[in-house]
Design an enzyme around this catalytic site. Structure first.
Site, PDB file in Angstrom:
ATOM      1  N   GLN A 124       0.795  -1.218   0.000  1.00 56.90           N
ATOM      2  CA  GLN A 124       0.000   0.000   0.000  1.00 56.90           C
ATOM      3  C   GLN A 124       0.834   1.277   0.000  1.00 56.90           C
ATOM      4  O   GLN A 124       0.323   2.339  -0.351  1.00 56.90           O
ATOM      5  CB  GLN A 124      -0.965  -0.006   1.188  1.00 56.90           C
ATOM      6  CG  GLN A 124      -1.989  -1.141   1.079  1.00 56.90           C
ATOM      7  CD  GLN A 124      -2.957  -1.188   2.243  1.00 56.90           C
ATOM      8  OE1 GLN A 124      -2.674  -1.826   3.255  1.00 56.90           O
ATOM      9  NE2 GLN A 124      -4.092  -0.523   2.145  1.00 56.90           N
ATOM     10  N   HIS A 149      -1.780  -5.372 -13.158  1.00 60.64           N
ATOM     11  CA  HIS A 149      -1.178  -5.169 -14.487  1.00 60.64           C
ATOM     12  C   HIS A 149      -2.006  -5.890 -15.550  1.00 60.64           C
ATOM     13  O   HIS A 149      -2.115  -5.423 -16.677  1.00 60.64           O
ATOM     14  CB  HIS A 149       0.272  -5.663 -14.500  1.00 60.64           C
ATOM     15  CG  HIS A 149       1.183  -4.806 -13.674  1.00 60.64           C
ATOM     16  ND1 HIS A 149       2.375  -5.256 -13.156  1.00 60.64           N
ATOM     17  CD2 HIS A 149       1.064  -3.521 -13.257  1.00 60.64           C
ATOM     18  CE1 HIS A 149       2.958  -4.289 -12.472  1.00 60.64           C
ATOM     19  NE2 HIS A 149       2.174  -3.233 -12.512  1.00 60.64           N
ATOM     20  N   ASP A 180       2.105   0.659  -8.366  1.00 56.07           N
ATOM     21  CA  ASP A 180       3.482   0.617  -8.881  1.00 56.07           C
ATOM     22  C   ASP A 180       4.358   1.657  -8.178  1.00 56.07           C
ATOM     23  O   ASP A 180       5.547   1.426  -7.972  1.00 56.07           O
ATOM     24  CB  ASP A 180       3.500   0.892 -10.391  1.00 56.07           C
ATOM     25  CG  ASP A 180       2.959  -0.292 -11.191  1.00 56.07           C
ATOM     26  OD1 ASP A 180       2.567  -1.314 -10.576  1.00 56.07           O
ATOM     27  OD2 ASP A 180       2.915  -0.191 -12.433  1.00 56.07           O
ATOM     28  N   ARG A 226       3.871   0.140  12.925  1.00 56.92           N
ATOM     29  CA  ARG A 226       3.566  -1.160  12.328  1.00 56.92           C
ATOM     30  C   ARG A 226       3.717  -1.059  10.817  1.00 56.92           C
ATOM     31  O   ARG A 226       3.074  -0.225  10.179  1.00 56.92           O
ATOM     32  CB  ARG A 226       2.129  -1.580  12.682  1.00 56.92           C
ATOM     33  CG  ARG A 226       1.719  -2.875  12.005  1.00 56.92           C
ATOM     34  CD  ARG A 226       0.324  -3.351  12.387  1.00 56.92           C
ATOM     35  NE  ARG A 226       0.048  -4.593  11.681  1.00 56.92           N
ATOM     36  CZ  ARG A 226      -1.052  -4.851  10.971  1.00 56.92           C
ATOM     37  NH1 ARG A 226      -2.024  -3.963  10.883  1.00 56.92           N
ATOM     38  NH2 ARG A 226      -1.198  -5.994  10.346  1.00 56.92           N
ATOM     39  N   HIS A 262       1.093  -9.137   4.510  1.00 59.49           N
ATOM     40  CA  HIS A 262      -0.084  -8.279   4.380  1.00 59.49           C
ATOM     41  C   HIS A 262      -0.551  -8.336   2.915  1.00 59.49           C
ATOM     42  O   HIS A 262      -0.455  -7.354   2.180  1.00 59.49           O
ATOM     43  CB  HIS A 262       0.239  -6.851   4.826  1.00 59.49           C
ATOM     44  CG  HIS A 262      -0.966  -6.029   5.209  1.00 59.49           C
ATOM     45  ND1 HIS A 262      -1.128  -5.445   6.444  1.00 59.49           N
ATOM     46  CD2 HIS A 262      -2.087  -5.708   4.516  1.00 59.49           C
ATOM     47  CE1 HIS A 262      -2.282  -4.781   6.483  1.00 59.49           C
ATOM     48  NE2 HIS A 262      -2.882  -4.926   5.317  1.00 59.49           N
ATOM     49  N   ASN A 266      -1.797 -10.972   8.221  1.00 60.85           N
ATOM     50  CA  ASN A 266      -2.770  -9.931   8.509  1.00 60.85           C
ATOM     51  C   ASN A 266      -4.133 -10.314   7.956  1.00 60.85           C
ATOM     52  O   ASN A 266      -4.272 -10.540   6.750  1.00 60.85           O
ATOM     53  CB  ASN A 266      -2.340  -8.613   7.855  1.00 60.85           C
ATOM     54  CG  ASN A 266      -3.385  -7.517   8.059  1.00 60.85           C
ATOM     55  OD1 ASN A 266      -3.579  -7.041   9.179  1.00 60.85           O
ATOM     56  ND2 ASN A 266      -4.084  -7.139   7.003  1.00 60.85           N
ATOM     57  N   GLU A 267      -5.125 -10.372   8.814  1.00 62.15           N
ATOM     58  CA  GLU A 267      -6.511 -10.586   8.387  1.00 62.15           C
ATOM     59  C   GLU A 267      -6.667 -11.737   7.397  1.00 62.15           C
ATOM     60  O   GLU A 267      -7.077 -11.527   6.255  1.00 62.15           O
ATOM     61  CB  GLU A 267      -7.071  -9.314   7.733  1.00 62.15           C
ATOM     62  CG  GLU A 267      -7.151  -8.133   8.653  1.00 62.15           C
ATOM     63  CD  GLU A 267      -7.913  -6.975   8.004  1.00 62.15           C
ATOM     64  OE1 GLU A 267      -8.380  -7.128   6.868  1.00 62.15           O
ATOM     65  OE2 GLU A 267      -8.042  -5.936   8.657  1.00 62.15           O
ATOM     66  N   ASN A 282      -7.736  -5.921  14.404  1.00 60.19           N
ATOM     67  CA  ASN A 282      -8.145  -4.806  13.545  1.00 60.19           C
ATOM     68  C   ASN A 282      -9.646  -4.593  13.718  1.00 60.19           C
ATOM     69  O   ASN A 282     -10.436  -5.502  13.483  1.00 60.19           O
ATOM     70  CB  ASN A 282      -7.870  -5.116  12.060  1.00 60.19           C
ATOM     71  CG  ASN A 282      -6.385  -5.168  11.745  1.00 60.19           C
ATOM     72  OD1 ASN A 282      -5.547  -4.866  12.584  1.00 60.19           O
ATOM     73  ND2 ASN A 282      -6.057  -5.555  10.514  1.00 60.19           N
ATOM     74  N   TYR A 323     -12.754  -1.713  12.943  1.00 57.64           N
ATOM     75  CA  TYR A 323     -13.135  -0.451  12.297  1.00 57.64           C
ATOM     76  C   TYR A 323     -14.562  -0.020  12.603  1.00 57.64           C
ATOM     77  O   TYR A 323     -14.857   1.169  12.637  1.00 57.64           O
ATOM     78  CB  TYR A 323     -13.004  -0.578  10.771  1.00 57.64           C
ATOM     79  CG  TYR A 323     -11.581  -0.581  10.277  1.00 57.64           C
ATOM     80  CD1 TYR A 323     -10.850  -1.762  10.200  1.00 57.64           C
ATOM     81  CD2 TYR A 323     -10.970   0.606   9.875  1.00 57.64           C
ATOM     82  CE1 TYR A 323      -9.537  -1.761   9.736  1.00 57.64           C
ATOM     83  CE2 TYR A 323      -9.665   0.608   9.405  1.00 57.64           C
ATOM     84  CZ  TYR A 323      -8.954  -0.567   9.341  1.00 57.64           C
ATOM     85  OH  TYR A 323      -7.665  -0.553   8.888  1.00 57.64           O
ATOM     86  N   GLU A 357      -5.050  -2.115  13.993  1.00 59.97           N
ATOM     87  CA  GLU A 357      -5.635  -1.191  13.004  1.00 59.97           C
ATOM     88  C   GLU A 357      -6.949  -0.653  13.525  1.00 59.97           C
ATOM     89  O   GLU A 357      -7.724  -1.376  14.170  1.00 59.97           O
ATOM     90  CB  GLU A 357      -5.919  -1.865  11.649  1.00 59.97           C
ATOM     91  CG  GLU A 357      -4.705  -2.139  10.809  1.00 59.97           C
ATOM     92  CD  GLU A 357      -5.052  -2.800   9.474  1.00 59.97           C
ATOM     93  OE1 GLU A 357      -6.133  -2.515   8.909  1.00 59.97           O
ATOM     94  OE2 GLU A 357      -4.240  -3.611   9.005  1.00 59.97           O
TER      95      GLU A 357
HETATM   96  C1  PNW Z   1      -8.023  -3.568   6.504  1.00 62.78           C
HETATM   97  N1  PNW Z   1     -14.305  -4.696   7.652  1.00 62.78           N
HETATM   98  O1  PNW Z   1      -8.997  -4.436   5.962  1.00 62.78           O
HETATM   99  C2  PNW Z   1      -6.662  -3.893   5.879  1.00 62.78           C
HETATM  100  O2  PNW Z   1      -5.830  -4.607   6.767  1.00 62.78           O
HETATM  101  C3  PNW Z   1      -5.919  -2.702   5.363  1.00 62.78           C
HETATM  102  O3  PNW Z   1      -4.887  -3.093   4.476  1.00 62.78           O
HETATM  103  C4  PNW Z   1      -6.878  -1.740   4.710  1.00 62.78           C
HETATM  104  O4  PNW Z   1      -6.230  -0.662   4.079  1.00 62.78           O
HETATM  105  C5  PNW Z   1      -7.832  -1.253   5.786  1.00 62.78           C
HETATM  106  O5  PNW Z   1      -8.540  -2.326   6.351  1.00 62.78           O
HETATM  107  C6  PNW Z   1      -8.862  -0.247   5.304  1.00 62.78           C
HETATM  108  O6  PNW Z   1      -9.770  -0.859   4.423  1.00 62.78           O
HETATM  109  C7  PNW Z   1     -10.322  -4.434   6.403  1.00 62.78           C
HETATM  110  O7  PNW Z   1     -15.219  -4.711   6.823  1.00 62.78           O
HETATM  111  C8  PNW Z   1     -11.370  -4.284   5.491  1.00 62.78           C
HETATM  112  O8  PNW Z   1     -14.577  -4.769   8.887  1.00 62.78           O
HETATM  113  C9  PNW Z   1     -12.678  -4.375   5.891  1.00 62.78           C
HETATM  114  C10 PNW Z   1     -12.975  -4.614   7.232  1.00 62.78           C
HETATM  115  C11 PNW Z   1     -11.953  -4.751   8.139  1.00 62.78           C
HETATM  116  C12 PNW Z   1     -10.649  -4.657   7.716  1.00 62.78           C
END
Ligand code: PNW
Length: 479
Positions: free
Chosen positions: A26, A46, A59, A84, A129, A173-174, A314, A316, A383
């Protein structure tokens, strides 16, 4: 909004670590520079530029392969004590195997680690990741059990090269995102659409890969390096839509399918019971002689169980969950296997992306849930962040951090949950996967149209800087 009550002037404990997070694909760019090998995201985009909403790829991204010194300066100015980031597997092993080591890639991470050390910033390093070397993807990627062995070799190399400087590692990761988005639909690389069975195979193989790396660390490196290794899991908080028993059960089942899927094998052993029962029953109705959920043998259960030194989380957002009546078989897939209706409360403020709303109580409820259910010893929030379209005066993001951190503080001080650190997602506006650069999650704005990828502080960056400095969420703490 519930959970958004008066914010107080209480402070985070002195030992609590504030930081920010990023990931190699990223931010780094330099996708084929200095001997880096191709990874599955390079190939994915690509091959077909329309796989991102803005037609752009990574890129160049934030050009952090060249601008890492500037990135560390930003970290220093933010005042954070931990950063991180992830290692790009194909930057140090171009085809993913230990056949050939790319010294320029190794040097990049050694330089970054040294610069962090010189500035008293601790690294939290993610091994994987989402950027699988293309060669390994062609071998079948996370559907081929041998990828776990390759991952083990890569992990051993990373521990031996960098372990002297790294005291906290994340393996994968995830894994849920990788399996659902990359092997269960075509949003993410490698874009393989196997939502009925591939997703379950992918999960098992990533768990074995994680466990392999943990055991290698435990046996070969822990005695001298004394660090911590875990995986990072993600989930929204799943709130029952009503008090009805069916909705309560649905929310619990949602947690098991979306989180216990990975947490249960690692923290308690084996798949969650409800997954085993439901997927087996449905497979039988479909006429299969075995379950689409691959069995974990006794040996595999023992091998995976206990492979953690903390809980990487993580978080959100939150969702409401209600019961959806079984429709006998329906379409055989992961979603119908769990059979729930997921939606958002209309009063929860929306971000610029459809999956993310402001639901601040979700972080407090989730860390309590993890503590009660998995008893991991310590939790690290790896996160947490907010999406918009790139505002510099990003007051919605300021509200987000204030509200979530306030709930996290309550979990620590009032509920006694041992949350030891927090890395906000993200340091920079970076490449947001299938959304390209159209969704921004950074504390620092990046001009992706300028060749310099100019960085500009947002209001949220200044707010976070103040939080890190005062360990408090309101202005009255500034002396
Ligand atoms: C994370 N949800 O993914 C990723 O680890 C990151 O790379 C990404 O940039 C970031 O979220 C923001 O999108 C998630 O729906 C995507 O709960 C979706 C969820 C959680 C994590």
């Amino acid at each position: 909004v519930c959970g958004d009550e008066e914010i107080t002037d209480r402070r985070f404990p002195e030992s609590f670590k504030f930081g920010v997070a990023s990931a190699a694909y990223q931010i780094e760019g330099a996708w084929d520079e200095d001997g880096k090998g191709e990874n599955m995201w390079d190939r994915f985009l690509h091959d077909n530029a329309s796989r991102t909403t803005d037609g752009k790829n990574a890129d160049i991204a934030c050009d952090s392969y060249h601008k890492w010194r500037e990135d560390v300066r930003l970290l220093t100015e933010l005042g954070v004590s931990i950063y991180r980031f992830s290692i790009s597997w194909s930057r140090i092993l171009p085809d993913g195997t230990t056949n050939k080591i790319n010294q320029a890639g190794v040097d990049y991470y050694l330089n970054l680690l040294q610069e962090l050390e010189a500035n008293n910033i601790e690294p939290l390093v993610t091994l994987y990741h989402w950027d699988l070397p293309q060669h390994l993807s062609e071998l079948g990627g996370w559907l081929n059990p041998q990828i776990a062995d390759y991952f083990g070799e890569y992990a051993r190399l990373a521990f031996s090269l960098f372990g002297e400087h790294v005291k906290r590692w994340t393996t994968v990761n995830e894994p849920k995102s990788t399996c659902l988005l990359g092997y269960g639909n075509t949003y993410n690389a490698p874009g393989i659409n196997l939502i009925a069975d591939g997703v379950y195979q992918c999960a098992k193989i990533q768990l074995l890969a994680h466990a392999k790396a943990w055991h290698i660390y435990d046996e070969e490196f822990r005695p001298t390096q004394q660090g911590k290794v875990s995986l990072v899991l993600d989930t929204p908080w799943n709130e029952p839509a009503s008090d009805s028993e069916l909705d309560q059960e649905a929310a619990e089942r949602e947690m098991e399918f979306g989180f216990g899927w990975f947490a249960h094998p690692v923290y308690l052993g084996d798949w969650p019971e409800v997954m085993k029962v439901r997927v087996a029953n449905r497979s039988k109705l479909e006429g299969l002689g075995f379950s689409r959920l691959p069995e974990l043998t006794e040996e595999e259960i023992d091998y995976i169980k206990g492979t953690f030194d903390y809980f990487g989380l993580n978080i959100y957002t939150g969702l409401l969950v209600s019961y959806l009546p079984d429709d006998d078989i329906g379409t055989p897939n992961y979603w119908s296997d769990k059979g729930n209706h997921l939606y958002s409360d209309a009063s929860w403020p929306e971000s610029s992306t459809d999956w993310l709303r402001y639901v601040p109580f979700s972080i407090r409820k989730l860390v309590n849930y993890i503590n009660d259910r998995y008893n991991p010893g310590e939790i690290f929030v790896t996160e947490n962040g907010w999406a918009d379209t790139g505002e510099i005066d990003d007051q919605d993001r300021v509200r987000y951090y204030r509200g979530y951190l306030s709930n996290l503080l309550e979990a620590i001080l009032d509920d006694g949950v041992n949350v030891v650190g927090y890395t906000a997602w993200s340091l920079l506006d970076n490449f947001e996967w299938a959304s390209g650069y159209s969704q921004r999650l950074g504390l620092i704005y990046v001009d992706h149209d300028s060749p310099e990828r100019t960085r500009t502080w947002k209001s949220s960056g200044r707010y976070y800087q103040q939080v890190v400095q005062t360990r408090c969420l309101v202005e009255s703490c500034i002396d």
